[in-house]
Scaffold this motif. Structure first.
Motif, short mmCIF file in Angstrom:
data_model
loop_
_atom_site.label_atom_id
_atom_site.label_comp_id
_atom_site.label_asym_id
_atom_site.label_seq_id
_atom_site.Cartn_x
_atom_site.Cartn_y
_atom_site.Cartn_z
N ALA A 105 0.81 -1.22 0.00
CA ALA A 105 0.00 0.00 0.00
C ALA A 105 0.84 1.28 0.00
O ALA A 105 0.37 2.33 -0.42
N THR A 106 2.08 1.20 0.48
CA THR A 106 2.88 2.42 0.62
C THR A 106 4.24 2.34 -0.08
O THR A 106 5.05 3.23 0.08
N THR A 107 4.43 1.33 -0.88
CA THR A 107 5.74 1.13 -1.49
C THR A 107 6.21 2.30 -2.35
O THR A 107 7.40 2.55 -2.45
N VAL A 108 5.27 3.03 -2.96
CA VAL A 108 5.66 4.16 -3.81
C VAL A 108 5.29 5.52 -3.20
O VAL A 108 5.51 6.55 -3.84
N THR A 109 4.76 5.53 -1.99
CA THR A 109 4.44 6.80 -1.34
C THR A 109 5.73 7.59 -1.11
O THR A 109 6.68 7.05 -0.53
N PRO A 110 5.80 8.83 -1.55
CA PRO A 110 7.01 9.61 -1.31
C PRO A 110 7.28 9.78 0.19
O PRO A 110 6.40 10.20 0.95
N VAL A 111 8.50 9.42 0.59
CA VAL A 111 8.93 9.57 1.98
C VAL A 111 10.12 10.52 1.98
O VAL A 111 11.15 10.25 1.36
N ILE A 112 9.94 11.64 2.67
CA ILE A 112 10.98 12.65 2.78
C ILE A 112 11.46 12.64 4.22
O ILE A 112 10.68 12.87 5.15
N VAL A 113 12.72 12.34 4.41
CA VAL A 113 13.30 12.34 5.74
C VAL A 113 13.61 13.79 6.11
O VAL A 113 14.28 14.50 5.37
N LEU A 114 13.08 14.21 7.27
CA LEU A 114 13.32 15.55 7.81
C LEU A 114 13.85 15.33 9.22
O LEU A 114 13.08 15.01 10.12
N THR A 115 15.15 15.48 9.38
CA THR A 115 15.77 15.07 10.64
C THR A 115 16.91 16.01 11.03
O THR A 115 17.38 16.78 10.20
N SER A 116 17.32 15.91 12.28
CA SER A 116 18.41 16.76 12.75
C SER A 116 19.79 16.19 12.40
O SER A 116 20.78 16.89 12.49
N SER A 117 19.85 14.94 11.99
CA SER A 117 21.13 14.30 11.70
C SER A 117 21.63 14.67 10.30
O SER A 117 20.89 14.56 9.32
N SER A 118 22.88 15.07 10.24
CA SER A 118 23.52 15.27 8.94
C SER A 118 24.66 14.26 8.77
O SER A 118 25.51 14.42 7.91
N ASN A 119 24.63 13.20 9.58
CA ASN A 119 25.63 12.15 9.53
C ASN A 119 25.56 11.43 8.18
O ASN A 119 24.50 10.94 7.80
N PRO A 120 26.66 11.38 7.44
CA PRO A 120 26.65 10.72 6.13
C PRO A 120 26.16 9.27 6.19
O PRO A 120 25.51 8.80 5.24
N ALA A 121 26.43 8.56 7.27
CA ALA A 121 25.95 7.17 7.40
C ALA A 121 24.42 7.15 7.46
O ALA A 121 23.79 6.27 6.86
N ASP A 122 23.81 8.09 8.19
CA ASP A 122 22.34 8.16 8.25
C ASP A 122 21.76 8.49 6.88
O ASP A 122 20.75 7.91 6.48
N VAL A 123 22.38 9.42 6.19
CA VAL A 123 21.91 9.79 4.85
C VAL A 123 21.93 8.55 3.94
O VAL A 123 20.93 8.23 3.29
N LEU A 124 23.04 7.84 3.94
CA LEU A 124 23.18 6.64 3.10
C LEU A 124 22.15 5.58 3.49
O LEU A 124 21.49 5.00 2.63
N HIS A 125 21.99 5.32 4.80
CA HIS A 125 21.03 4.32 5.27
C HIS A 125 19.61 4.68 4.81
O HIS A 125 18.84 3.80 4.41
N CYS A 126 19.25 5.94 4.88
CA CYS A 126 17.90 6.36 4.49
C CYS A 126 17.66 6.18 3.00
O CYS A 126 16.63 5.64 2.59
N TYR A 127 18.62 6.60 2.18
CA TYR A 127 18.44 6.42 0.74
C TYR A 127 18.44 4.94 0.38
O TYR A 127 17.64 4.50 -0.46
N THR A 128 19.27 4.16 1.02
CA THR A 128 19.30 2.72 0.76
C THR A 128 17.98 2.06 1.16
O THR A 128 17.52 1.13 0.50
N ALA A 129 17.36 2.57 2.22
CA ALA A 129 16.08 2.03 2.70
C ALA A 129 14.90 2.51 1.87
O ALA A 129 13.79 2.03 2.07
N GLY A 130 15.11 3.47 0.98
CA GLY A 130 14.04 3.89 0.08
C GLY A 130 13.54 5.31 0.25
O GLY A 130 12.49 5.65 -0.29
N ALA A 131 14.28 6.16 0.94
CA ALA A 131 13.86 7.56 1.06
C ALA A 131 13.89 8.23 -0.31
O ALA A 131 14.76 7.94 -1.13
N ASN A 132 12.93 9.12 -0.52
CA ASN A 132 12.92 9.89 -1.76
C ASN A 132 13.75 11.16 -1.65
O ASN A 132 14.20 11.70 -2.66
N ALA A 133 13.95 11.64 -0.42
CA ALA A 133 14.77 12.82 -0.18
C ALA A 133 15.18 12.84 1.28
O ALA A 133 14.53 12.22 2.13
N TYR A 134 16.26 13.52 1.56
CA TYR A 134 16.80 13.64 2.92
C TYR A 134 17.10 15.11 3.16
O TYR A 134 17.85 15.73 2.40
#
Length: 142
Positions: A78-107
């Motif tokens: 039901a939500t596989t293509v729903t746009p997910v935009i991560v809005l977070t306080s972390s600018s850690n490159p590892a978090d950015v990579l994990h989010c995009y790898t997990a399917g984030a549309n934007a960080y």
């Protein structure tokens, strides 16, 4: 022809940040229906009981973190293509990579000011709502 208001699920456990986001969107476009979930379980319950056009996700959540929630969102038919935009306080490159790898549309890093939140809301609406073409079956433009 008028279209239905856009529905946005805001997944944010910090009451101040949630208020900043909600106020900024209300100032830019009062027709957007924002529903707040304060943790992953509440977010999944909201997604299971209603349609959302977009998800704004903080990754720093109590219990199951936002990256695991993102993976769950992407696994659901039901939500596989729903746009997910991560809005977070972390600018850690590892978090950015994990989010995009997990399917984030934007960080996006959370703004440092109220004006920054309004600028984010304005840019979000211009890009995600006014310009982006979503997959068939999802709402498209206002």
């Amino acid at each position: 022809m008028a279209t239905a208001p856009k529905r946005l699920l805001l997944v944010e456990d910090d009451a101040h940040d949630a208020r900043f986001v909600m106020r900024a969107f209300a100032q830019v476009d009062e027709t957007i229906d924002i529903v707040l979930a304060t943790d992953a379980d509440e977010a999944i319950a909201q997604l299971n009981h209603g349609h959302f056009d977009y998800v704004l996700l903080d990754i720093n959540l109590p219990g199951s973190d936002g990256i695991e929630l993102l993976r769950r969102i992407r696994r659901s038919q039901a939500t596989t293509v729903t746009p997910v935009i991560v809005l977070t306080s972390s600018s850690n490159p590892a978090d950015v990579l994990h989010c995009y790898t997990a399917g984030a549309n934007a960080y996006v890093a959370k703004p440092a000011s109220v004006a920054g939140y309004r600028s984010f809301a304005d840019a979000f609406i211009r890009f995600w709502i006014d310009s982006t073409i979503l997959p068939p079956g999802m709402t498209t433009r206002r």
